[in-house]
Design a protein around this motif. Structure first.
Motif, mmCIF file in Angstrom:
data_model
loop_
_atom_site.group_PDB
_atom_site.id
_atom_site.type_symbol
_atom_site.label_atom_id
_atom_site.label_comp_id
_atom_site.label_asym_id
_atom_site.label_seq_id
_atom_site.Cartn_x
_atom_site.Cartn_y
_atom_site.Cartn_z
ATOM 1 N N ALA A 5 -7.446 -14.043 0.261
ATOM 2 C CA ALA A 5 -7.859 -12.887 -0.546
ATOM 3 C C ALA A 5 -7.049 -11.668 -0.104
ATOM 4 O O ALA A 5 -6.664 -10.821 -0.906
ATOM 5 N N GLY A 6 -6.744 -11.609 1.190
ATOM 6 C CA GLY A 6 -5.921 -10.521 1.707
ATOM 7 C C GLY A 6 -4.546 -10.542 1.079
ATOM 8 O O GLY A 6 -4.004 -9.504 0.673
ATOM 9 N N LYS A 9 -4.582 -9.181 -2.299
ATOM 10 C CA LYS A 9 -4.803 -7.720 -2.277
ATOM 11 C C LYS A 9 -3.534 -6.989 -1.814
ATOM 12 O O LYS A 9 -3.400 -5.777 -1.983
ATOM 13 N N SER A 10 -2.598 -7.731 -1.216
ATOM 14 C CA SER A 10 -1.498 -7.066 -0.508
ATOM 15 C C SER A 10 -0.297 -6.714 -1.377
ATOM 16 O O SER A 10 0.709 -6.203 -0.883
ATOM 17 N N CYS A 13 0.739 -3.264 -0.936
ATOM 18 C CA CYS A 13 1.161 -2.973 0.452
ATOM 19 C C CYS A 13 2.610 -3.402 0.684
ATOM 20 O O CYS A 13 3.355 -2.741 1.425
ATOM 21 N N GLN A 62 -4.033 5.036 -0.091
ATOM 22 C CA GLN A 62 -4.135 3.574 -0.233
ATOM 23 C C GLN A 62 -5.471 3.074 0.317
ATOM 24 O O GLN A 62 -6.168 2.287 -0.303
ATOM 25 N N LEU A 66 -10.009 0.863 -0.494
ATOM 26 C CA LEU A 66 -10.297 -0.434 0.129
ATOM 27 C C LEU A 66 -11.731 -0.520 0.642
ATOM 28 O O LEU A 66 -12.225 0.394 1.303
ATOM 29 N N ASP A 70 -12.060 -5.851 1.873
ATOM 30 C CA ASP A 70 -10.609 -5.802 1.618
ATOM 31 C C ASP A 70 -9.865 -5.616 2.931
ATOM 32 O O ASP A 70 -8.878 -6.293 3.217
ATOM 33 N N ASN A 73 -9.866 -8.683 5.061
ATOM 34 C CA ASN A 73 -9.000 -9.730 4.499
ATOM 35 C C ASN A 73 -7.524 -9.390 4.684
ATOM 36 O O ASN A 73 -6.714 -10.243 5.062
ATOM 37 N N LEU A 74 -7.173 -8.121 4.462
ATOM 38 C CA LEU A 74 -5.774 -7.695 4.647
ATOM 39 C C LEU A 74 -5.363 -7.846 6.110
ATOM 40 O O LEU A 74 -4.264 -8.319 6.417
#
Lengths: 82, 82
Positions: A5-6, A9-10, A13, A62, A66, A70, A73-74
């Motif tokens: 999931a990270g 979401k990345s 990033c 950013q 989150l 989040d 996970n990141l």
């Protein structure tokens, strides 16, 4: 935490921190293999604006979006990157 | 910057960040191979107290005693570590 999931979401990033977690922009940190707990602390520090001034402002924006999940996970995703 | 001078200066840093630049304490960042410019930015952010709250206070104390030259040398030393 869920590194997959990270990863999902990345996407945003990767623009600064690199798809491989190695920041090509010299003033930005590489994240690949960084300590998971530290990554959580750092993202929360940006979100709470405990980190301010200079380029920190970019990360504040950013991190503001989150959730704790989040962030967890990141952190798992980047910590697991070699 | 002078990485050898950075190494001499890094004795106190190694206590938390590891003699090999890999922090054994999970909430502290590993520094080995990190981007040199980022390391300079981060140390200066602690020194100027732009990073505060939580564990940042510890680094504020450490960074307070560092000159710009110390910071440049330490950044060169850790960035050069594999």
């Amino acid at each position: 935490a869920d590194a997959a999931a990270g990863k999902a979401k990345s996407a945003v990033c990767a623009a600064c921190h690199g798809a491989d977690g190695k920041a090509v922009i010299p003033t930005y940190p590489s994240l690949a293999g960084q300590n998971e707990q530290y990554l959580v602390e750092a993202m929360k520090a940006y979100r709470s604006k405990n980190r301010s001034g200079g380029q920190a402002v970019i990360m504040q924006g950013q991190a503001a979006a989150l959730s704790d999940e989040d962030i967890a996970n990141l952190a798992a995703y980047y910590a697991g990157m070699k």
